[in-house]
Design an enzyme around this catalytic site. Structure first.
Site, short mmCIF file in Angstrom:
data_model
loop_
_atom_site.label_atom_id
_atom_site.label_comp_id
_atom_site.label_asym_id
_atom_site.label_seq_id
_atom_site.Cartn_x
_atom_site.Cartn_y
_atom_site.Cartn_z
CD GLU A 87 -2.84 -1.22 -0.06
OE1 GLU A 87 -3.08 -0.45 -0.40
OE2 GLU A 87 -4.05 -2.38 0.10
CB CYS A 149 -6.01 -2.69 6.29
SG CYS A 149 -5.67 -4.71 6.79
CG HIS A 176 -4.00 -5.23 1.85
ND1 HIS A 176 -4.66 -4.19 1.89
CD2 HIS A 176 -4.89 -5.67 2.82
CE1 HIS A 176 -5.66 -3.54 2.57
NE2 HIS A 176 -5.56 -4.75 3.76
N1 PCA Z 1 -8.09 -7.28 6.64
C1 PCA Z 1 -8.94 -6.22 6.77
C2 PCA Z 1 -8.62 -5.90 8.03
C3 PCA Z 1 -7.73 -6.96 9.11
C4 PCA Z 1 -7.39 -7.76 7.90
O1 PCA Z 1 -6.65 -8.79 8.20
C5 PCA Z 1 -8.68 -4.81 6.00
O2 PCA Z 1 -7.93 -5.52 5.22
O3 PCA Z 1 -8.87 -3.69 5.89
#
Ligand code: PCA
Length: 220
Positions: A87, A149, A176
């Site tokens: 990100e 996240c 991610h």
């Molecule tokens: N993924 C979610 C929140 C916690 C996680 O592991 C997200 O992409 O916001």
């Protein structure tokens, strides 16, 4: 944890509706375990943040204030990720989605009057370069979503911005990973699991490479 060494904080998330177990928490622990030998000058601390609108950012603030990490890398799972998704920014918005304790966000923005978006402070280009060299799937993203996240990343960057007026503060960012990632391999012969190009060993290896790149360790 050893004293007097710069601290690296690696976080994952706990379960949330639709994700009864969360690979990011296991990955954070696995990375921290191996990082002590691969990054001998650092003390690496793994933590699982609750996937909760209130408790998640609150626990993060506590950790940042007490550990004062020079580098913080947050991990979370995504249904859409097929490999590492690096990100590049957090946005000041929330999606009306239930968290792990059945709560929804209190407002449409994360911080009233805060910046609309903030750029991560990790060397994202170098991360991509290092992961590609290892043959691991990686892509950059400008959209961390509107759930925890993005919220945790926003809080993390905002915390650094407030504490460090020079803008040269501690490095912080978010990665991610595919939600189907598990230590034993993908769970079941689902289409999504098959579409994921990242296996557990690669995820740990890549996670360590990310920390090394961010900590300025290893090949240039
Ligand atoms: N993924 C979610 C929140 C916690 C996680 O592991 C997200 O992409 O916001």
């Amino acid at each position: 944890m050893r004293r007097n060494r710069p601290i690296i904080l690696v976080t994952g998330f706990g379960p949330f509706p639709g994700a009864p177990s969360n690979a990011s928490s296991l990955l954070a622990e696995a990375i921290a375990e191996q990082a002590e030998s691969q990054l001998p000058g650092f003390s690496v601390h793994a933590e699982t943040l609750p996937t909760e609108w209130q408790a998640g950012p609150a626990r993060l603030a506590e950790l940042l204030d007490t550990l004062r990490p020079t580098l913080t890398v947050h991990f979370g799972v995504s249904r859409r990720a097929r490999g590492f998704v690096v990100e590049t920014r957090a946005r000041n918005l929330t999606q009306y989605v239930f968290d792990a304790c059945g709560e929804t966000p209190q407002a449409e923005s994360i911080a009233d009057g805060g910046p609309n978006e903030m750029a991560v402070t990790l060397p994202t280009g170098l991360i991509v370069e290092r992961l590609r060299k290892l043959g691991l799937p990686v892509q950059l993203s400008r959209d961390a979503g509107g759930y925890l996240c993005n919220a945790v990343l926003y809080h993390s960057l905002d915390h650094a911005r407030r504490r460090d007026a020079t803008g040269l503060g501690p490095r912080r960012g978010f990665i991610h990973i595919p939600d189907r990632l598990t230590p034993g391999g993908p769970r079941g012969p689902t289409r999504r699991a098959a579409a994921s190009k990242l296996e557990w060993d690669g995820a740990v290896k890549g996670g360590l490479a990310i920390l090394s790149a961010c900590a300025g360790v290893g090949e240039r």
